[in-house]
Design a protein around this motif. Structure first.
Motif, PDB file in Angstrom:
ATOM      1  N   LYS A 110       1.315  -1.043   0.169  1.00  0.00           N
ATOM      2  CA  LYS A 110       0.045  -0.045   0.218  1.00  0.00           C
ATOM      3  C   LYS A 110       0.765   1.185  -0.094  1.00  0.00           C
ATOM      4  O   LYS A 110       0.683   2.850  -0.130  1.00  0.00           O
ATOM      5  N   CYS A 111       2.497   1.636   0.336  1.00  0.00           N
ATOM      6  CA  CYS A 111       3.105   2.502   0.410  1.00  0.00           C
ATOM      7  C   CYS A 111       3.744   2.273  -0.776  1.00  0.00           C
ATOM      8  O   CYS A 111       4.191   3.714  -1.043  1.00  0.00           O
ATOM      9  N   LEU A 112       3.710   2.235  -1.734  1.00  0.00           N
ATOM     10  CA  LEU A 112       4.381   2.278  -3.052  1.00  0.00           C
ATOM     11  C   LEU A 112       3.691   3.210  -4.331  1.00  0.00           C
ATOM     12  O   LEU A 112       2.305   3.539  -3.591  1.00  0.00           O
ATOM     13  N   ASN A 113       4.392   3.982  -4.476  1.00  0.00           N
ATOM     14  CA  ASN A 113       4.062   5.200  -5.445  1.00  0.00           C
ATOM     15  C   ASN A 113       5.038   4.905  -6.357  1.00  0.00           C
ATOM     16  O   ASN A 113       4.808   5.927  -7.590  1.00  0.00           O
ATOM     17  N   SER A 114       5.778   4.004  -6.757  1.00  0.00           N
ATOM     18  CA  SER A 114       6.512   3.936  -8.147  1.00  0.00           C
ATOM     19  C   SER A 114       6.441   2.694  -8.167  1.00  0.00           C
ATOM     20  O   SER A 114       7.135   1.285  -7.115  1.00  0.00           O
TER      21      SER A 114
END
Length: 148
Positions: A110-114
């Motif tokens: 859930k913390c993925l931004n890339s």
């Protein structure tokens, strides 16, 4: 077989412990001191990996056993703080079932931004593509996506 962009810690601990000690099923064959060392390194490695923010894994054109795919998906699922993931399993032998498991593991981060996810040539069917799109839609913080 896995190539990680985070190697500082890996380099430190594998100088201290022979690789065969960490082989699957090897633990019952070692004495108590060695077993303790393996457990300590495993705890230390797990704690370090859980704080990992970015990782690149390239398994392109590799023949992978089902157990390897399962281990990879379980390992990815633990990395809850991961912000950047580059995963290339294109033209590998994971198959549709393995790809679905990987997609599910990626969807739990859930913390993925890339995210760079290369699955070309693994045999994704219509159902797998639908599952992939659902998992990617659940990643609300995703700012950059490269998908093949």
């Amino acid at each position: 077989p896995l190539s990680f962009s985070y190697c500082a810690f890996m380099t430190e601990w594998h100088r201290q412990l022979p690789a065969d000690v960490l082989a699957p099923g090897a633990l019952p064959f070692y004495d108590a001191v060695t077993a303790f060392r393996v457990a300590a390194v495993d705890r230390q490695l797990r704690n370090s990996l859980s704080q990992l923010l970015g990782i690149a894994i390239s398994l392109r054109r590799r023949k992978l056993q089902p157990g390897t795919t399962l281990a990879l998906t379980q390992s990815l699922g633990v990395l809850q703080l991961l912000k950047r993931l580059e995963l290339d399993v294109g033209f590998s032998s994971i198959g549709e079932e393995g790809a679905q498991k990987l997609v599910h593991a990626v969807g739990s981060l859930k913390c993925l931004n890339s995210l760079e996810l290369l699955l070309g040539g693994v045999g994704l069917g219509t159902t797998s593509c639908r599952k992939l799109s659902q998992e990617l839609c659940a990643l609300r913080g995703l700012r950059r996506l490269k998908l093949d």
